[in-house]
Design a protein around this motif. Structure first.
Motif, PDB file in Angstrom:
ATOM      1  N   SER A 134     -22.770   3.300   5.535  1.00  0.00           N
ATOM      2  CA  SER A 134     -22.936   4.552   6.271  1.00  0.00           C
ATOM      3  C   SER A 134     -24.360   5.085   6.189  1.00  0.00           C
ATOM      4  CB  SER A 134     -21.960   5.589   5.728  1.00  0.00           C
ATOM      5  OG  SER A 134     -22.174   5.778   4.342  1.00  0.00           O
ATOM      6  N   GLY A 135     -25.121   4.550   5.263  1.00  0.00           N
ATOM      7  CA  GLY A 135     -26.503   4.984   5.122  1.00  0.00           C
ATOM      8  C   GLY A 135     -26.744   5.986   4.011  1.00  0.00           C
ATOM      9  N   ASP A 136     -25.704   6.382   3.336  1.00  0.00           N
ATOM     10  CA  ASP A 136     -25.894   7.304   2.225  1.00  0.00           C
ATOM     11  C   ASP A 136     -25.645   6.574   0.917  1.00  0.00           C
ATOM     12  OD1 ASP A 136     -22.663   9.016   2.495  1.00  0.00           O
ATOM     13  OD2 ASP A 136     -23.207   6.914   2.383  1.00  0.00           O
ATOM     14  N   ARG A 137     -25.859   7.237  -0.145  1.00  0.00           N
ATOM     15  CA  ARG A 137     -25.636   6.721  -1.491  1.00  0.00           C
ATOM     16  C   ARG A 137     -26.396   5.420  -1.719  1.00  0.00           C
ATOM     17  NH1 ARG A 137     -19.610   7.195  -3.596  1.00  0.00           N
ATOM     18  NH2 ARG A 137     -20.764   6.769  -5.499  1.00  0.00           N
ATOM     19  N   THR A 138     -27.511   5.546  -2.357  1.00  0.00           N
ATOM     20  CA  THR A 138     -28.359   4.408  -2.665  1.00  0.00           C
ATOM     21  C   THR A 138     -28.478   4.233  -4.179  1.00  0.00           C
ATOM     22  OG1 THR A 138     -30.336   5.800  -2.639  1.00  0.00           O
ATOM     23  CG2 THR A 138     -29.718   4.724  -0.566  1.00  0.00           C
ATOM     24  N   ASN A 139     -28.887   3.040  -4.585  1.00  0.00           N
ATOM     25  CA  ASN A 139     -29.182   2.794  -5.990  1.00  0.00           C
ATOM     26  C   ASN A 139     -30.320   1.800  -6.060  1.00  0.00           C
ATOM     27  OD1 ASN A 139     -26.980   0.824  -5.163  1.00  0.00           O
ATOM     28  ND2 ASN A 139     -27.627  -0.083  -7.092  1.00  0.00           N
ATOM     29  N   TYR A 140     -31.065   1.853  -7.159  1.00  0.00           N
ATOM     30  CA  TYR A 140     -32.277   1.045  -7.298  1.00  0.00           C
ATOM     31  C   TYR A 140     -32.371   0.436  -8.681  1.00  0.00           C
ATOM     32  CZ  TYR A 140     -33.693   3.536  -3.103  1.00  0.00           C
ATOM     33  OH  TYR A 140     -33.751   4.050  -1.826  1.00  0.00           O
ATOM     34  N   GLY A 141     -33.017  -0.715  -8.728  1.00  0.00           N
ATOM     35  CA  GLY A 141     -33.347  -1.299 -10.010  1.00  0.00           C
ATOM     36  C   GLY A 141     -34.407  -0.458 -10.702  1.00  0.00           C
ATOM     37  N   ASP A 142     -34.391  -0.455 -12.018  1.00  0.00           N
ATOM     38  CA  ASP A 142     -35.319   0.392 -12.774  1.00  0.00           C
ATOM     39  C   ASP A 142     -36.777   0.078 -12.462  1.00  0.00           C
ATOM     40  OD1 ASP A 142     -33.246   0.488 -15.787  1.00  0.00           O
ATOM     41  OD2 ASP A 142     -33.238   1.731 -13.978  1.00  0.00           O
ATOM     42  N   SER A 143     -37.074  -1.176 -12.200  1.00  0.00           N
ATOM     43  CA  SER A 143     -38.470  -1.574 -12.012  1.00  0.00           C
ATOM     44  C   SER A 143     -39.045  -1.133 -10.664  1.00  0.00           C
ATOM     45  CB  SER A 143     -38.610  -3.086 -12.161  1.00  0.00           C
ATOM     46  OG  SER A 143     -37.831  -3.744 -11.164  1.00  0.00           O
ATOM     47  N   VAL A 144     -38.200  -0.678  -9.745  1.00  0.00           N
ATOM     48  CA  VAL A 144     -38.699  -0.327  -8.414  1.00  0.00           C
ATOM     49  C   VAL A 144     -38.442   1.127  -8.037  1.00  0.00           C
ATOM     50  CG1 VAL A 144     -38.334  -2.696  -7.648  1.00  0.00           C
ATOM     51  CG2 VAL A 144     -36.611  -0.955  -7.131  1.00  0.00           C
ATOM     52  N   LYS A 145     -37.761   1.864  -8.907  1.00  0.00           N
ATOM     53  CA  LYS A 145     -37.475   3.269  -8.602  1.00  0.00           C
ATOM     54  C   LYS A 145     -38.783   4.005  -8.329  1.00  0.00           C
ATOM     55  CE  LYS A 145     -33.141   3.834 -11.112  1.00  0.00           C
ATOM     56  NZ  LYS A 145     -32.474   4.427 -12.293  1.00  0.00           N
ATOM     57  N   ALA A 146     -38.759   4.896  -7.361  1.00  0.00           N
ATOM     58  CA  ALA A 146     -39.895   5.735  -6.973  1.00  0.00           C
ATOM     59  C   ALA A 146     -40.939   4.959  -6.173  1.00  0.00           C
ATOM     60  CB  ALA A 146     -40.570   6.382  -8.181  1.00  0.00           C
ATOM     61  N   ARG A 147     -40.783   3.631  -6.075  1.00  0.00           N
ATOM     62  CA  ARG A 147     -41.722   2.845  -5.259  1.00  0.00           C
ATOM     63  C   ARG A 147     -41.053   2.273  -4.017  1.00  0.00           C
ATOM     64  NH1 ARG A 147     -43.919  -1.720  -7.174  1.00  0.00           N
ATOM     65  NH2 ARG A 147     -42.193  -2.182  -8.584  1.00  0.00           N
ATOM     66  N   PHE A 148     -39.779   1.890  -4.139  1.00  0.00           N
ATOM     67  CA  PHE A 148     -39.055   1.286  -3.038  1.00  0.00           C
ATOM     68  C   PHE A 148     -38.020   2.260  -2.494  1.00  0.00           C
ATOM     69  CE2 PHE A 148     -39.451  -3.467  -4.408  1.00  0.00           C
ATOM     70  CZ  PHE A 148     -40.828  -3.313  -4.525  1.00  0.00           C
ATOM     71  N   SER A 149     -37.711   2.089  -1.213  1.00  0.00           N
ATOM     72  CA  SER A 149     -36.709   2.937  -0.579  1.00  0.00           C
ATOM     73  C   SER A 149     -35.882   2.099   0.389  1.00  0.00           C
ATOM     74  CB  SER A 149     -37.396   4.084   0.166  1.00  0.00           C
ATOM     75  OG  SER A 149     -36.445   4.878   0.848  1.00  0.00           O
ATOM     76  N   ILE A 150     -34.566   2.193   0.290  1.00  0.00           N
ATOM     77  CA  ILE A 150     -33.682   1.463   1.196  1.00  0.00           C
ATOM     78  C   ILE A 150     -33.014   2.470   2.126  1.00  0.00           C
ATOM     79  CG2 ILE A 150     -31.739   1.492  -0.440  1.00  0.00           C
ATOM     80  CD1 ILE A 150     -30.952  -1.283   0.665  1.00  0.00           C
TER      81      ILE A 150
END
Length: 123
Positions: free
Chosen positions: A55-71
């Protein structure tokens, strides 16, 4: 259903790239449940980079890319999911894979992998 990954390339450290993961089906009605990007360097385990609900909501990120990558989901094409990678580091250099959990009226929910796309970051 097919999954097409694209957008890799060569960039200098500190630069940006945008990867694309596009789902398509011929004469098949399908619903995308989740999309994830993984990466894997030779000899290493596959690492989760980012994930998003269909749906495009609720995302999660690996610790090494948080604040740098966006899905996020493409606002114009709801079967295309994008991974915006900023402030790239040499450690981000590897092959990136797109994965999607997709429901169809024929197969129920099944996981699909796109082909890998190479990201190279020069220092």
């Amino acid at each position: 259903v097919q999954l097409q990954a694209s957008g890799g390339g060569l960039v200098q450290a500190g630069g940006s790239l945008r990867l694309s993961c596009a789902a398509s089906g011929t004469r098949t009605f399908f619903r995308i449940n989740t999309v994830s990007w993984y990466r894997q360097a030779p000899g290493d385990q596959r690492e989760l980079v980012a994930g998003i609900f269909g749906s495009g909501d609720r995302t999660n990120y690996g610790d090494s890319v948080k604040a740098r990558f966006s899905i996020f989901r493409d606002s114009d094409k709801n079967t295309v999911y994008l991974l915006q990678m900023n402030s790239l580091e040499p450690e981000d250099k590897t092959v990136y894979y797109c994965h999607a959990n997709i429901w169809t009226h024929v197969t129920a929910s099944v996981g699909y992998w796109g082909q890998g796309t190479q990201v190279t970051v020069s220092s």
